[in-house]
Each structure stands twice: as C-alpha cells, then as structure tokens.
Design a protein around this motif. Sequence first.
Motif, PDB file in Angstrom:
ATOM      1  N   MET A 264       0.821  -1.207   0.000  1.00  0.00           N
ATOM      2  CA  MET A 264       0.000   0.000   0.000  1.00  0.00           C
ATOM      3  C   MET A 264       0.855   1.257   0.000  1.00  0.00           C
ATOM      4  O   MET A 264       0.495   2.279   0.579  1.00  0.00           O
TER       5      MET A 264
ATOM      6  N   ALA B 153     -11.064  -0.130   2.667  1.00  0.00           N
ATOM      7  CA  ALA B 153     -10.957   0.962   1.699  1.00  0.00           C
ATOM      8  C   ALA B 153     -12.230   1.809   1.686  1.00  0.00           C
ATOM      9  O   ALA B 153     -12.178   3.043   1.629  1.00  0.00           O
TER      10      ALA B 153
ATOM     11  N   GLU C  85      -5.814  -3.372  -4.525  1.00  0.00           N
ATOM     12  CA  GLU C  85      -6.295  -4.655  -4.002  1.00  0.00           C
ATOM     13  C   GLU C  85      -5.468  -5.863  -4.446  1.00  0.00           C
ATOM     14  O   GLU C  85      -5.069  -6.683  -3.595  1.00  0.00           O
TER      15      GLU C  85
ATOM     16  N   MET D  99      -7.569   3.132  -4.007  1.00  0.00           N
ATOM     17  CA  MET D  99      -7.600   2.086  -2.986  1.00  0.00           C
ATOM     18  C   MET D  99      -8.002   0.748  -3.594  1.00  0.00           C
ATOM     19  O   MET D  99      -7.429  -0.303  -3.274  1.00  0.00           O
TER      20      MET D  99
ATOM     21  N   TYR E 177     -10.498  -6.277   2.729  1.00  0.00           N
ATOM     22  CA  TYR E 177      -9.714  -5.139   2.246  1.00  0.00           C
ATOM     23  C   TYR E 177     -10.626  -4.061   1.663  1.00  0.00           C
ATOM     24  O   TYR E 177     -10.448  -2.859   1.939  1.00  0.00           O
TER      25      TYR E 177
ATOM     26  N   LEU F 113      -0.161   5.070  -0.489  1.00  0.00           N
ATOM     27  CA  LEU F 113      -0.694   5.929   0.566  1.00  0.00           C
ATOM     28  C   LEU F 113       0.384   6.507   1.467  1.00  0.00           C
ATOM     29  O   LEU F 113       0.241   7.618   1.976  1.00  0.00           O
TER      30      LEU F 113
ATOM     31  N   MET G 117     -10.883   6.681  -3.856  1.00  0.00           N
ATOM     32  CA  MET G 117     -11.437   5.340  -3.644  1.00  0.00           C
ATOM     33  C   MET G 117     -11.023   4.391  -4.756  1.00  0.00           C
ATOM     34  O   MET G 117     -10.791   3.193  -4.523  1.00  0.00           O
TER      35      MET G 117
END
Length: 547
Positions: free
Chosen positions: A66, A363, A330, A326, A359, A69, A323
């Motif tokens: 990730m 998110a 995945e 995010m 997950y 982020l 979004m």
Amino acid sequence: MRWPMSPAQRLIADTIRERRRGAIIWILGGAAVMVVMALALESELARFEGGREALAASVQAGAEAMRLLRWPAERLDTLGGYITYHNVTLFAYFLSVYALVQGCRAIRGAETTQVLEPVLATGRPRTAVLLERAIGFGIVLLTIAVGLGAGLTLAMAMGGEPNAVGSFLTAVACGICAFVAYALGVAVSQLIGTARSAAGVVALAVTVLYLLTNIWDRIGALGVIRFVSPFYYFGQSRALVPGHGFSISAAVTSLAMSVALLGLAAWAFERRDVGAPLWVRRPGPLALPTRVQRPALRRLWSAILLRERTGLLVWVISAGFGMGLMAWLEPNVIDVWSKFGFTKNLSAIDPRFSPTDQYLSFAAEILAPILAALVVTRAAAWIADLDQGRVEIILSTPLSWARLVAQRLIALLVEAALVIVGAVAGLVIVAVAVGANVRIVGVLRLAATTYLLAVALGALAALLVAWLRTNVAVTAMSILFGASYVFLLLVLLFGWPDWLAKLSLFGAIGHPYLRAPPVEGLVFLAVLAIVSAAAAAAVAQRSPKVR
C-alpha cells in the motif's frame, strides 16, 4: 512601553493572530497522535510474537503493498522509522492541505471579505502585502513545527528511543513542505475565480503529487514529476530514521520552489484587478445580452450548489479518484498478504468474508472521514457568509433564519450524496477492472449508512454554527470529528472492547460493507440529526442578522 508597529509588522501580526487557534490545534493534536502511536507501538511490541524484527517484517509487507498511501518505509524495527512512516508522512500531507487552503485565502479571501481594499488604499504595495502575509504564515508554520517537534521528542522518549534533535529537524521538514503548498495556493488563486475554487484545484494537485511521489519508481518516465513535488524533498529529510538525516539541499530546494511560486503570485497580483482572476473572458462588442436569472437561483439551496459547482466537482472527482486508487491496490495487497500468510489469519477471524472483502471494507470506510471533511468545509463557508454580509442580505428577503438553516442543510445533503456517488463509483469501477469480487449489497449498504452519517454530522455542524457564530464553531467541529475518529482507531489498536467503538460518531455505522450496521448506531445517528437540526433552527431564529 509599547513600540509602534510598522505597516509590515501589523500585517504579519494580523496573519499570525488570525491563525493562532489553528496552530494550537495542530500542535496539540499532532503531539497527542505522536505520543499515542509511541505507546501503541510499545504495547504491540510487548504482545507481538517475535519482537521488533517480526513486527517490522509484517508491517513492511503491508507498506510495500500500500505504498501509494505512505512511503518511504525504512527501519520499521525502530520507533523512529515506524513513527516517520506511520505518522509523520501523513502529517506532512495534511499540514500541506491546511497550508494550501490558507494560501488560497491569503489574498483572494481578503478580497472577498473586503479587507484587502483598505490596506491597498493606504498606498501599501501589492507585492509587500503578499510577502508580509507569507512571512506571517511562515511564522505560524514554524510555531507548529516547534510544537510538533516537542511532541515527537516526548513520544520518542516515552518509547525508549530519545532523539530530540531528530524530532525537531523532522518537524521542520514538515513545515518547509507545507510552505511550498502554501505558496502554490497563493499562486494558483491569482488565476482562478474564487479562493474556494482555487483551494479545490490545488488540493487535488497536491494530492496527486503526494500519491505519485510515493510510487515514482514504479511509473516509468512519469516518475520525473517527483522533482516538482514537495513531498519528494520532504522524504530526503528523515532525521528520526537510523542511517538518515536532515537534507540541507532538499530544504533549500523546497524553499527555492516557494520563493519562485510567491514571485509568480506577486507578478500576477500586480497585473490583475482586485476581486478578479488574472485572466477574465471579456464579451466581444457584438455579444448578445446575458440572461441573469437562472432557474437554479429561485431556491437558496440550488443557488448554493450553483455557486459552489467548481469546488463540488473537485470533491466528487477527488473522492472517486481516491477510492479508485484504494481499489487499484487490491491485487497487490492480497498478493503480499498471501505471501506472508495473512490471508489465512483473516479467513480464520471471520470465514464468511474473504481477504478481498475485508480489504474493500477497509478501503470503503475511508469515505466517512471524507464526508466529515466536506461538512467542516461547508460549515466554514457558512461562517464566511455571516462575516461577509451575505446572511444579512438573504434575511432581508422573506426567508427566515429557520428556512435558511434548512436550505443550507439541503444543499449540504445534495453535495454529500454526489460525493458518495462519486466515491462509490470509483471504488466499484476500479475494483471490477482489477478483477475483485464486489458485494453489491455491501456497496448499497455503505452508501446508505455513510449518507445517514453525513446527515447527522451536517445537522450537528448547523447547530454549532448557529450557536457559536464564529470560526470557533469550525475549530470545535474539527476537534470533535478528529477526536472521534482517533478514538475509534485507538479501540482497534489497543484491542479495547467492541462496545467502546459505538461511542465514536464513526463507530456508529460499524462495517457496512461487510455486515448490517448496529441498530442502536443507526438510531443514535437519526436522533442526533433530528435533534441537532431542530435545535439549530430554534437557536438561529433567536439570533441577530449580523454578528
């Protein structure tokens, strides 16, 4: 004996005075978060099988998956490395967002409130005014950096790794990064119609820079964008991470970027009309008469939406973009979790839900703080309407205070609905594109419950604005919403009983993507919305038209 202040000193002092409450909130909130994280890490180390190295390996896996982020993540087996990755990086981003908003308001906001004209009427040069505002805000950022440095010093000491010098240098790097965003806000606001629209555009640009900087080595030739990103140079100064230090060259480069942006802003400010952007489309000599009245102006709520259409569009696009990113992560996250055996642990926790479901639930729940930020922003606009005399004009019509509150809430709820649609669309479209199985029922449940949350938060905001009638209301909302969200995180971090999560506004909705929210949480939000809206109308009805 008090020495008389020069015009320059007055403007600098005025800038500091206007932002003193915000600085206090940043200092206290930032320091508290750092200390809490140090205590949380110490608690986790005491319980984690395998100690620091095992914990660092588990966190590193998630960080790699990730990294869009937060990045860089190095020496996570130390408190300095972990707190830099987990807290300081995000602090630099959010402080930059705060700074860019202040930059957009520094000149253009003063024009809207008609504060700038009296200053210029004294003969004060435009460039001097812009520079003095920048110096004042620079002092505010320096104050925040000192406060954050003190909080980091305390956190490091409580975590058993004292490092006062590294703490203050890291905090200064955060302040320098934010000052670049401030300068960008000042520059862009000279080119765009209003301070609010400029803030939305600059916030989107800064967010894109932040995200792309985190993955610059994975996006090929596009990675060159890092050289114009303040977050890239901030990442060069990791004084709390063993093996790294404070980069003077990176700090000088960031300050040079700020000077260049402020110079561009000063150039544009000298060449445009007060109250107008640099470039204004002017009608030609044969232009047809423009129809002033629009159907949307017949109701206050639709007129608000029309006025805020640019900013609203930025909110919708940003929510969908965030979004979607995010969801795009995945496959990488699930792949890393599988390699480290995390998927087995997740399945063991609740076999009804796959790791992908869990997950996507994580998110999707980012939508709640996005809506809280929207509510705070709109509440600040309500205060600005009162300061700038728009409320007095509106109430000179047959519209009553109670109806004004209702119309504002309707506009906010329409905006919240559009942001939710944009966010959910971004999540679903990208999730399907990367091959993830999406729970349609969960998506619908998510949209409905987060909308109820937005209704409750909006009504509460209306009550605080009607009661306090100053920026103190915005400050109170920021503290309340922030504390509520942090409390929910603490429940998860420390493994406290689940029922404590229901004491948080955000905990009231549970995990709607996975399961139906608790009935008591929905009832609480509904009652909060009804009572707050009614109280806001009653309090406002007894209030004067002007402050």
